[in-house]
Design a protein around this motif. Structure first.
Motif, PDB file in Angstrom:
ATOM      1  N   ILE A 124       0.856  -1.185   0.000  1.00  0.00           N
ATOM      2  CA  ILE A 124       0.000   0.000   0.000  1.00  0.00           C
ATOM      3  C   ILE A 124       0.893   1.237   0.000  1.00  0.00           C
ATOM      4  N   LEU A 125       0.698   2.102  -0.981  1.00  0.00           N
ATOM      5  CA  LEU A 125       1.416   3.367  -1.054  1.00  0.00           C
ATOM      6  C   LEU A 125       0.507   4.427  -0.442  1.00  0.00           C
ATOM      7  N   GLN A 126       1.031   5.165   0.545  1.00  0.00           N
ATOM      8  CA  GLN A 126       0.212   6.149   1.259  1.00  0.00           C
ATOM      9  C   GLN A 126       0.911   7.487   1.344  1.00  0.00           C
ATOM     10  N   GLY A 127       0.108   8.533   1.409  1.00  0.00           N
ATOM     11  CA  GLY A 127       0.628   9.875   1.606  1.00  0.00           C
ATOM     12  C   GLY A 127      -0.435  10.762   2.212  1.00  0.00           C
ATOM     13  N   VAL A 128       0.016  11.779   2.932  1.00  0.00           N
ATOM     14  CA  VAL A 128      -0.893  12.755   3.536  1.00  0.00           C
ATOM     15  C   VAL A 128      -0.461  14.145   3.064  1.00  0.00           C
ATOM     16  N   ALA A 129      -1.423  14.900   2.541  1.00  0.00           N
ATOM     17  CA  ALA A 129      -1.141  16.270   2.096  1.00  0.00           C
ATOM     18  C   ALA A 129      -0.736  17.114   3.299  1.00  0.00           C
ATOM     19  N   ASP A 130       0.077  18.117   3.059  1.00  0.00           N
ATOM     20  CA  ASP A 130       0.474  18.990   4.172  1.00  0.00           C
ATOM     21  C   ASP A 130      -0.311  20.302   4.181  1.00  0.00           C
ATOM     22  N   LYS A 131      -1.297  20.429   3.272  1.00  0.00           N
ATOM     23  CA  LYS A 131      -2.128  21.639   3.226  1.00  0.00           C
ATOM     24  C   LYS A 131      -3.588  21.235   3.049  1.00  0.00           C
ATOM     25  N   VAL A 132      -4.483  21.954   3.737  1.00  0.00           N
ATOM     26  CA  VAL A 132      -5.911  21.619   3.707  1.00  0.00           C
ATOM     27  C   VAL A 132      -6.539  21.880   2.341  1.00  0.00           C
ATOM     28  N   GLU A 133      -5.900  22.648   1.483  1.00  0.00           N
ATOM     29  CA  GLU A 133      -6.446  22.943   0.156  1.00  0.00           C
ATOM     30  C   GLU A 133      -6.444  21.720  -0.769  1.00  0.00           C
TER      31      GLU A 133
END
Length: 128
Positions: free
Chosen positions: A106-115
């Motif tokens: 599973i490749l995962q990532g979390v954005a660092d900006k709410v936009e």
């Protein structure tokens, strides 16, 4: 006219960038961009999910190795706003992952900006 020529030249230069040379978007998942056609034939992506974590977009996608040999990969998330524009400074670092022959990850990532409302994952062979 000079403006149009400058814009055209910039588009050509951007299209020839070595960071994205040979890119093809994997057919079944428009969010995954693969670095070369040989690698693209070795991988399948499915089960893409988007959730919110503390107001930030989290994306995940399952990568499946279709060949018997191990693959050393790197991946990076790019984040986009609701208009489809890349969010400035949103490119994550390249992450490395070893994918066993016929294995899954599973490749995962979390954005660092709410936009962030959209994403793309770029996948390439590891450079080491």
């Amino acid at each position: 006219m000079k403006y149009v020529m400058a814009l055209f030249l910039a588009l050509i230069i951007t299209g020839c960038s070595s960071d994205h040379a040979g890119i093809s978007i994997e057919n079944s998942n428009q969010n995954v961009v693969i670095g070369n056609s040989v690698l693209a034939r070795s991988l399948v992506f499915k089960d893409a999910h988007i959730t919110k974590v503390n107001g930030l977009m989290q994306a995940s996608v399952e990568a499946i190795n279709k060949v018997n040999t191990d693959l050393n990969l790197q991946y990076r998330f790019y984040w986009y706003d609701s208009q489809g524009l890349e969010i400035s400074g949103s490119a994550a670092p390249w992450y490395s992952v070893a994918l066993a022959g016929n294995g899954k990850v599973i490749l995962q990532g979390v954005a660092d900006k709410v936009e962030a409302t959209q994403y793309r994952i770029y996948v390439r062979r590891a450079l080491y």
